[in-house]
Write a protein that holds these residues in place. Structure first.
Motif, PDB file in Angstrom:
ATOM      1  N   GLY A 241       0.808  -1.213   0.000  1.00 12.49           N
ATOM      2  CA  GLY A 241       0.000   0.000   0.000  1.00 12.49           C
ATOM      3  C   GLY A 241       0.842   1.265   0.000  1.00 12.49           C
ATOM      4  O   GLY A 241       2.054   1.241   0.206  1.00 12.49           O
ATOM      5  N   GLN A 242       0.166   2.368  -0.214  1.00 11.52           N
ATOM      6  CA  GLN A 242       0.833   3.659  -0.225  1.00 11.52           C
ATOM      7  C   GLN A 242       1.444   3.987   1.129  1.00 11.52           C
ATOM      8  O   GLN A 242       2.501   4.612   1.197  1.00 11.52           O
ATOM      9  N   LYS A 243       0.789   3.572   2.198  1.00 12.04           N
ATOM     10  CA  LYS A 243       1.320   3.814   3.535  1.00 12.04           C
ATOM     11  C   LYS A 243       2.665   3.106   3.708  1.00 12.04           C
ATOM     12  O   LYS A 243       3.597   3.655   4.285  1.00 12.04           O
ATOM     13  N   THR A 244       2.760   1.889   3.199  1.00  8.25           N
ATOM     14  CA  THR A 244       4.001   1.125   3.277  1.00  8.25           C
ATOM     15  C   THR A 244       5.094   1.782   2.443  1.00  8.25           C
ATOM     16  O   THR A 244       6.238   1.898   2.889  1.00  8.25           O
TER      17      THR A 244
ATOM     18  N   THR B 145       9.996   4.980   2.266  1.00  9.64           N
ATOM     19  CA  THR B 145      10.632   6.194   1.754  1.00  9.64           C
ATOM     20  C   THR B 145      11.180   7.048   2.901  1.00  9.64           C
ATOM     21  O   THR B 145      12.318   7.515   2.846  1.00  9.64           O
TER      22      THR B 145
ATOM     23  N   LEU C 180       5.292   4.913   1.692  1.00  7.64           N
ATOM     24  CA  LEU C 180       5.673   6.134   2.404  1.00  7.64           C
ATOM     25  C   LEU C 180       6.596   5.808   3.576  1.00  7.64           C
ATOM     26  O   LEU C 180       7.607   6.481   3.783  1.00  7.64           O
ATOM     27  N   ARG C 181       6.278   4.755   4.308  1.00 10.78           N
ATOM     28  CA  ARG C 181       7.122   4.341   5.452  1.00 10.78           C
ATOM     29  C   ARG C 181       8.530   3.998   4.983  1.00 10.78           C
ATOM     30  O   ARG C 181       9.514   4.441   5.568  1.00 10.78           O
TER      31      ARG C 181
END
Length: 130
Positions: free
Chosen positions: A10-13, A18, A15-16
């Motif tokens: 997911g995008q949250k992952t 990054t 972002l994490r």
């Protein structure tokens, strides 16, 4: 071995990863160390699905930090902050130690690895404060 990007993440992952990657690069560039610890913290929730996943975290952190360390070394060298004197004394023992560590990673039980890692982090923190 767990393949991180074979499954959809997911995008949250993303972002994490990054954010931890950026922080690890900054830590490595500023301090010359510490980036690997941040990578371990960033990857842990993604790769630890069972006790054996801890080994994958350490191995992946090393794989990430290798090119980051090379880049930092080149940057330090260009700025005149790199000495072959210190490097030459550490290179061979570090290579031998790295090989021994890789062997131990496969043989030591996870709780022992976690304790050794925790002691190293705590010792590093105390050393830096003092």
């Amino acid at each position: 071995m767990i393949k991180l990007f074979t499954d959809k993440i997911g995008q949250k992952t993303v972002l994490r990863l990054t954010v931890f990657g950026l922080l690890a690069g900054v830590a490595n560039g500023v301090f010359g160390a510490g980036g690997g610890i941040l990578i371990v913290f960033g990857l842990s929730p993604l790769l630890i699905h069972d006790k054996e996943g801890q080994r994958d975290v350490f191995a992946n952190a090393l794989c990430v930090m290798f090119p980051v360390s090379i880049f930092s070394m080149i940057s330090y060298s260009r700025a005149g902050r790199f000495s072959l004197d210190g490097f030459s004394h550490y290179l061979i023992p570090c290579l031998i130690g790295g090989a021994l560590g890789a062997i131990l990673l496969g043989k030591l039980k996870i709780p022992i690895l976690q304790k050794i890692f925790a002691i190293l982090v705590i010792w590093s923190g105390i050393y830096m404060i003092i």
